[in-house]
Design an enzyme around this catalytic site. Structure first.
Site, mmCIF file in Angstrom:
data_model
loop_
_atom_site.group_PDB
_atom_site.id
_atom_site.type_symbol
_atom_site.label_atom_id
_atom_site.label_comp_id
_atom_site.label_asym_id
_atom_site.label_seq_id
_atom_site.Cartn_x
_atom_site.Cartn_y
_atom_site.Cartn_z
ATOM 1 N N SER A 56 -15.387 23.847 25.151
ATOM 2 C CA SER A 56 -15.801 24.305 23.726
ATOM 3 C C SER A 56 -15.600 23.411 22.551
ATOM 4 O O SER A 56 -16.309 23.330 21.587
ATOM 5 C CB SER A 56 -15.621 25.893 23.468
ATOM 6 O OG SER A 56 -14.093 25.825 23.469
ATOM 7 N N CYS A 86 -19.554 31.031 29.044
ATOM 8 C CA CYS A 86 -18.333 30.442 29.183
ATOM 9 C C CYS A 86 -18.031 29.717 27.805
ATOM 10 O O CYS A 86 -17.619 30.290 26.743
ATOM 11 C CB CYS A 86 -18.143 29.569 30.401
ATOM 12 S SG CYS A 86 -16.351 29.619 31.006
ATOM 13 N N ARG A 115 -9.404 32.040 24.768
ATOM 14 C CA ARG A 115 -9.878 30.913 25.620
ATOM 15 C C ARG A 115 -8.851 30.847 27.027
ATOM 16 O O ARG A 115 -7.920 31.492 26.802
ATOM 17 C CB ARG A 115 -9.615 29.799 24.847
ATOM 18 C CG ARG A 115 -10.818 29.343 23.938
ATOM 19 C CD ARG A 115 -10.449 28.051 23.201
ATOM 20 N NE ARG A 115 -10.987 26.782 24.237
ATOM 21 C CZ ARG A 115 -10.592 25.511 24.256
ATOM 22 N NH1 ARG A 115 -9.932 25.193 23.258
ATOM 23 N NH2 ARG A 115 -10.745 24.763 25.092
ATOM 24 N N ILE A 144 -15.126 30.198 35.846
ATOM 25 C CA ILE A 144 -14.257 28.763 35.751
ATOM 26 C C ILE A 144 -13.576 28.648 34.512
ATOM 27 O O ILE A 144 -14.247 28.157 33.477
ATOM 28 C CB ILE A 144 -15.348 27.843 35.936
ATOM 29 C CG1 ILE A 144 -16.441 28.267 36.945
ATOM 30 C CG2 ILE A 144 -14.911 26.592 36.267
ATOM 31 C CD1 ILE A 144 -17.504 27.462 37.053
ATOM 32 N N ARG A 145 -12.370 28.886 34.522
ATOM 33 C CA ARG A 145 -11.533 28.639 33.136
ATOM 34 C C ARG A 145 -12.036 29.247 31.986
ATOM 35 O O ARG A 145 -12.188 28.989 31.012
ATOM 36 C CB ARG A 145 -11.304 26.989 33.012
ATOM 37 C CG ARG A 145 -10.309 26.436 34.199
ATOM 38 C CD ARG A 145 -10.028 24.993 33.627
ATOM 39 N NE ARG A 145 -11.371 24.265 33.569
ATOM 40 C CZ ARG A 145 -11.987 23.907 34.281
ATOM 41 N NH1 ARG A 145 -11.856 23.969 35.689
ATOM 42 N NH2 ARG A 145 -12.944 22.914 34.263
ATOM 43 N N HIS A 181 -20.643 32.378 34.838
ATOM 44 C CA HIS A 181 -21.601 31.361 34.874
ATOM 45 C C HIS A 181 -22.783 31.781 35.771
ATOM 46 O O HIS A 181 -22.933 31.329 36.985
ATOM 47 C CB HIS A 181 -20.971 30.145 35.445
ATOM 48 C CG HIS A 181 -20.213 29.399 34.481
ATOM 49 N ND1 HIS A 181 -20.448 28.388 33.876
ATOM 50 C CD2 HIS A 181 -18.808 29.510 34.394
ATOM 51 C CE1 HIS A 181 -19.496 27.845 33.073
ATOM 52 N NE2 HIS A 181 -18.391 28.323 33.534
ATOM 53 N N GLU A 183 -25.477 30.836 35.780
ATOM 54 C CA GLU A 183 -26.570 29.805 36.226
ATOM 55 C C GLU A 183 -25.850 29.077 37.613
ATOM 56 O O GLU A 183 -26.700 28.307 37.948
ATOM 57 C CB GLU A 183 -26.470 28.512 35.149
ATOM 58 C CG GLU A 183 -25.204 27.674 35.020
ATOM 59 C CD GLU A 183 -24.174 28.453 34.301
ATOM 60 O OE1 GLU A 183 -24.266 29.698 33.945
ATOM 61 O OE2 GLU A 183 -23.012 27.887 33.748
HETATM 62 N N1 GLN Z 1 -12.081 26.696 29.079
HETATM 63 C C1 GLN Z 1 -13.303 26.113 28.581
HETATM 64 C C2 GLN Z 1 -13.071 26.076 27.165
HETATM 65 O O1 GLN Z 1 -12.127 26.652 26.828
HETATM 66 C C3 GLN Z 1 -14.463 26.898 29.058
HETATM 67 C C4 GLN Z 1 -14.778 26.714 30.424
HETATM 68 C C5 GLN Z 1 -16.127 26.656 30.968
HETATM 69 O O2 GLN Z 1 -17.238 26.698 30.077
HETATM 70 N N2 GLN Z 1 -16.398 26.581 32.158
HETATM 71 O O3 GLN Z 1 -13.997 25.819 26.377
#
Ligand code: GLN
Length: 203
Positions: A56, A86, A115, A144-145, A181, A183
């Protein structure tokens, strides 16, 4: 009213960084016209836009460098349907709990996000979510994170939570956000849901 005059809706995917290709593919399978948005002129005539996952901070900085942040924010405020996944969800939020100082945000959703909310033990995982607006069958979601929504303001509808109550999907009028996600899953229901929102605005 937003309408590009074409039969098929035209959906843009912000294509500065991150997994925009996966969204473009998922949308193409649903028969809509798509456009990778890299420059301000690519915002013309869109019926909806997706802000993908990625980093981001990077996407936010690139939006400013390419002069996309202001026109995109203005279009969203005029009613252009938007869906952030995300990192995209983070960029839509008014506030983050723990962003680095000065992280650029579009600030168009009345939510606070945290985040990397799931820590190193559980930073990436898959789980079946109940998302009532998609029907009864659970939605297999990939995190994913990802961020979590830590606060919602008035006018924000919670579409999905984890078992422990953590908010992971929200809607505020024409604005949608998911911490996961869709997608990368084979299940097209979330993309369909966004397209129904787009169609309701086009009418
Ligand atoms: N951790 C990412 C962020 O803070 C986001 C991760 C993602 O979009 N898969 O921007």
């Amino acid at each position: 009213m937003i309408h590009n005059g074409q039969e098929r809706p035209l959906i843009g995917v912000l294509a500065l960084q991150g997994d925009f290709e996966a969204h473009l593919k998922a949308l193409s399978k649903l028969g809509v016209a798509t456009r990778a948005v890299k420059l301000p002129e690519h915002l013309t005539d869109l019926d909806g836009i997706i802000i993908p996952g990625g980093e981001s901070t990077t996407i936010g900085k690139l939006m400013i460098d390419y002069g996309l942040d202001r026109p995109l924010k203005a279009l969203i405020e005029q009613g252009l349907p938007v869906w952030g996944t995300c990192a995209g969800l983070i960029l839509l939020a008014k506030k983050t709990d723990n962003a680095l100082e000065g992280q650029p945000l579009l600030a168009v959703m009345n939510i606070t996000v945290r985040r990397n909310a799931f820590g190193s033990q559980r930073e990436s995982f898959e789980t079946d979510l109940s998302i009532p607006v998609l029907g009864e069958a659970p939605f297999h979601a990939f995190f994913i994170r990802g961020p979590a929504v830590s606060e919602v303001g008035p006018g924000v509808e919670v579409l999905a939570t984890l078992d422990d109550g953590t908010i992971v999907a929200v809607r505020e009028g024409n604005r949608l956000g998911t911490a996961f996600h869709p997608e990368v899953s084979r299940d097209p229901r979330f993309h369909h849901y966004f397209l129904r929102l787009v169609q309701s605005v086009r009418k």
